[in-house]
Write a protein that holds these residues in place. Structure first.
Motif, PDB file in Angstrom:
ATOM      1  N   THR A  75       0.837  -1.194   0.000  1.00  0.00           N
ATOM      2  CA  THR A  75       0.000   0.000   0.000  1.00  0.00           C
ATOM      3  C   THR A  75       0.873   1.246   0.000  1.00  0.00           C
ATOM      4  O   THR A  75       1.951   1.281   0.582  1.00  0.00           O
ATOM      5  CB  THR A  75      -0.937   0.017   1.212  1.00  0.00           C
ATOM      6  OG1 THR A  75      -0.177  -0.159   2.405  1.00  0.00           O
ATOM      7  CG2 THR A  75      -1.965  -1.082   1.120  1.00  0.00           C
TER       8      THR A  75
ATOM      9  N   HIS B 122     -17.760  -0.841   6.976  1.00  0.00           N
ATOM     10  CA  HIS B 122     -17.241  -1.797   7.953  1.00  0.00           C
ATOM     11  C   HIS B 122     -17.730  -1.488   9.349  1.00  0.00           C
ATOM     12  O   HIS B 122     -17.548  -2.279  10.248  1.00  0.00           O
ATOM     13  CB  HIS B 122     -15.718  -1.793   7.947  1.00  0.00           C
ATOM     14  CG  HIS B 122     -15.125  -2.398   6.723  1.00  0.00           C
ATOM     15  ND1 HIS B 122     -14.877  -3.736   6.583  1.00  0.00           N
ATOM     16  CD2 HIS B 122     -14.728  -1.827   5.551  1.00  0.00           C
ATOM     17  CE1 HIS B 122     -14.347  -3.978   5.398  1.00  0.00           C
ATOM     18  NE2 HIS B 122     -14.247  -2.841   4.762  1.00  0.00           N
TER      19      HIS B 122
ATOM     20  N   ARG C   7      -4.795   6.051   3.352  1.00  0.00           N
ATOM     21  CA  ARG C   7      -6.153   5.592   3.038  1.00  0.00           C
ATOM     22  C   ARG C   7      -6.131   4.155   2.546  1.00  0.00           C
ATOM     23  O   ARG C   7      -6.975   3.342   2.942  1.00  0.00           O
ATOM     24  CB  ARG C   7      -6.792   6.516   2.005  1.00  0.00           C
ATOM     25  CG  ARG C   7      -8.247   6.168   1.725  1.00  0.00           C
ATOM     26  CD  ARG C   7      -8.940   7.255   0.924  1.00  0.00           C
ATOM     27  NE  ARG C   7     -10.306   6.878   0.598  1.00  0.00           N
ATOM     28  CZ  ARG C   7     -11.326   6.975   1.434  1.00  0.00           C
ATOM     29  NH1 ARG C   7     -11.134   7.405   2.664  1.00  0.00           N
ATOM     30  NH2 ARG C   7     -12.546   6.625   1.056  1.00  0.00           N
ATOM     31  N   GLU C   8      -5.169   3.818   1.693  1.00  0.00           N
ATOM     32  CA  GLU C   8      -5.057   2.426   1.232  1.00  0.00           C
ATOM     33  C   GLU C   8      -4.740   1.510   2.401  1.00  0.00           C
ATOM     34  O   GLU C   8      -5.256   0.383   2.479  1.00  0.00           O
ATOM     35  CB  GLU C   8      -3.962   2.327   0.167  1.00  0.00           C
ATOM     36  CG  GLU C   8      -4.318   2.967  -1.159  1.00  0.00           C
ATOM     37  CD  GLU C   8      -3.147   2.957  -2.128  1.00  0.00           C
ATOM     38  OE1 GLU C   8      -3.410   3.098  -3.334  1.00  0.00           O
ATOM     39  OE2 GLU C   8      -1.997   2.820  -1.700  1.00  0.00           O
TER      40      GLU C   8
ATOM     41  N   CYS D 194     -13.033   6.394   5.955  1.00  0.00           N
ATOM     42  CA  CYS D 194     -12.661   5.156   5.275  1.00  0.00           C
ATOM     43  C   CYS D 194     -13.533   3.997   5.709  1.00  0.00           C
ATOM     44  O   CYS D 194     -13.826   3.835   6.898  1.00  0.00           O
ATOM     45  CB  CYS D 194     -11.202   4.822   5.559  1.00  0.00           C
ATOM     46  SG  CYS D 194     -10.697   3.198   5.001  1.00  0.00           S
ATOM     47  N   CYS D 195     -13.945   3.184   4.738  1.00  0.00           N
ATOM     48  CA  CYS D 195     -14.600   1.916   5.027  1.00  0.00           C
ATOM     49  C   CYS D 195     -15.798   2.086   5.941  1.00  0.00           C
ATOM     50  O   CYS D 195     -15.974   1.356   6.913  1.00  0.00           O
ATOM     51  CB  CYS D 195     -13.622   0.926   5.644  1.00  0.00           C
ATOM     52  SG  CYS D 195     -12.215   0.551   4.594  1.00  0.00           S
TER      53      CYS D 195
ATOM     54  N   ASP E  23      -5.614   2.008   5.512  1.00  0.00           N
ATOM     55  CA  ASP E  23      -6.853   1.861   6.276  1.00  0.00           C
ATOM     56  C   ASP E  23      -7.723   0.765   5.677  1.00  0.00           C
ATOM     57  O   ASP E  23      -8.290  -0.070   6.398  1.00  0.00           O
ATOM     58  CB  ASP E  23      -7.630   3.181   6.285  1.00  0.00           C
ATOM     59  CG  ASP E  23      -7.060   4.205   7.264  1.00  0.00           C
ATOM     60  OD1 ASP E  23      -5.978   3.960   7.817  1.00  0.00           O
ATOM     61  OD2 ASP E  23      -7.708   5.253   7.456  1.00  0.00           O
ATOM     62  N   HIS E  24      -7.857   0.784   4.365  1.00  0.00           N
ATOM     63  CA  HIS E  24      -8.634  -0.263   3.696  1.00  0.00           C
ATOM     64  C   HIS E  24      -8.023  -1.637   3.953  1.00  0.00           C
ATOM     65  O   HIS E  24      -8.743  -2.621   4.176  1.00  0.00           O
ATOM     66  CB  HIS E  24      -8.711   0.017   2.194  1.00  0.00           C
ATOM     67  CG  HIS E  24      -9.742   1.018   1.796  1.00  0.00           C
ATOM     68  ND1 HIS E  24     -11.083   0.732   1.731  1.00  0.00           N
ATOM     69  CD2 HIS E  24      -9.631   2.334   1.470  1.00  0.00           C
ATOM     70  CE1 HIS E  24     -11.756   1.806   1.355  1.00  0.00           C
ATOM     71  NE2 HIS E  24     -10.894   2.795   1.197  1.00  0.00           N
TER      72      HIS E  24
ATOM     73  N   HIS F 296      -9.002  -2.963   7.436  1.00  0.00           N
ATOM     74  CA  HIS F 296     -10.365  -3.491   7.496  1.00  0.00           C
ATOM     75  C   HIS F 296     -10.493  -4.796   6.717  1.00  0.00           C
ATOM     76  O   HIS F 296     -11.194  -5.722   7.145  1.00  0.00           O
ATOM     77  CB  HIS F 296     -11.353  -2.452   6.967  1.00  0.00           C
ATOM     78  CG  HIS F 296     -11.572  -1.304   7.906  1.00  0.00           C
ATOM     79  ND1 HIS F 296     -12.254  -1.425   9.098  1.00  0.00           N
ATOM     80  CD2 HIS F 296     -11.195  -0.008   7.831  1.00  0.00           C
ATOM     81  CE1 HIS F 296     -12.303  -0.256   9.712  1.00  0.00           C
ATOM     82  NE2 HIS F 296     -11.651   0.616   8.971  1.00  0.00           N
ATOM     83  N   HIS F 297      -9.809  -4.879   5.591  1.00  0.00           N
ATOM     84  CA  HIS F 297      -9.835  -6.111   4.795  1.00  0.00           C
ATOM     85  C   HIS F 297      -9.240  -7.281   5.588  1.00  0.00           C
ATOM     86  O   HIS F 297      -9.830  -8.373   5.639  1.00  0.00           O
ATOM     87  CB  HIS F 297      -9.052  -5.899   3.504  1.00  0.00           C
ATOM     88  CG  HIS F 297      -8.936  -7.124   2.653  1.00  0.00           C
ATOM     89  ND1 HIS F 297     -10.002  -7.658   1.959  1.00  0.00           N
ATOM     90  CD2 HIS F 297      -7.874  -7.949   2.394  1.00  0.00           C
ATOM     91  CE1 HIS F 297      -9.613  -8.742   1.313  1.00  0.00           C
ATOM     92  NE2 HIS F 297      -8.330  -8.932   1.559  1.00  0.00           N
TER      93      HIS F 297
END
Length: 206
Positions: free
Chosen positions: A20, A205, A24-25, A201-202, A27-28, A31-32
């Motif tokens: 990443t 979720h 922001r990436e 972000c997200c 953060d994703h 969560h992923h």
């Protein structure tokens, strides 16, 4: 697969580098991974800026609530079919060498609590809308509140001060304490220093 060597009372830290670039990436990615690895409540997950000769970007660290949960997460992580993903847990590594080294840097930073921006942490689910400064300290894992521009030795904000969370609260490890930087807002209120960009972000979720 052998169990990681741990120190009693110290929670194992898993570092992950999946290439990443931005926060922001990252953060994703947090969560992923929380979804894919089945990370339990009480997990702390942070993002880390990486600046080495081999890598410019972000990595993440995951701290499940106990050694058993960390071991289960490690097994699931190693089973993911993501060729570019590197990971580290204690003296174990997984994936490409450069990515695994970067993952180890993130894990070491979180272990020492000298850096890392928390995305998941106990109590984060309470931080929506407007809360008080007291709520931030009593309902979550946040240890300390600071106000940008205030003297270093100034006391924290009045406990009753409203804080507009913007549904995006990212405290950071500073000197061993999870610290949230706040800025003055309209009407004598406060808000987190970090502004969601462009939106939290997200949100799905939550």
């Amino acid at each position: 697969m052998t169990a990681p060597r741990t120190v009693p009372g110290v929670r194992p830290v898993i570092g992950v580098d999946a290439g990443t670039a931005s926060l922001r990436e990252a953060d994703h990615l947090v969560h992923h991974l929380a979804d894919r690895l089945g990370l339990p409540a009480g997990t702390i997950a942070c993002t880390h800026l990486i600046r080495t000769d081999d890598r410019r970007g972000t990595a993440v660290s995951l701290v499940p609530p106990n050694a058993g949960a960390a071991e289960a997460a490690w097994r699931r992580l190693a089973a993911l079919d993501v060729p570019e993903l590197g990971a580290a847990l204690g003296d174990r590594t997984h994936g490409p060498l450069t990515a695994a080294r970067t993952a180890a840097l993130a894990a070491a930073e979180h272990t020492a609590r000298r850096g890392g921006r928390a995305v998941l942490y106990p109590g984060v689910e309470h931080l929506t809308g407007t809360v008080t400064a007291a709520d931030l300290l009593t309902l979550t894992a946040v240890d300390r509140l600071t106000v940008v521009g205030a003297p270093a030795d100034a006391p924290g904000p009045d406990p009753a001060t409203p804080v507009h969370t913007r549904d995006h609260v990212r405290p950071e490890w500073r000197d061993g304490r999870l610290t949230l930087a706040l800025v003055p807002a309209a009407g004598g209120t406060l808000a987190p220093f970090e502004v969601p960009e462009p939106t939290p972000c997200c949100a799905d979720h939550s």
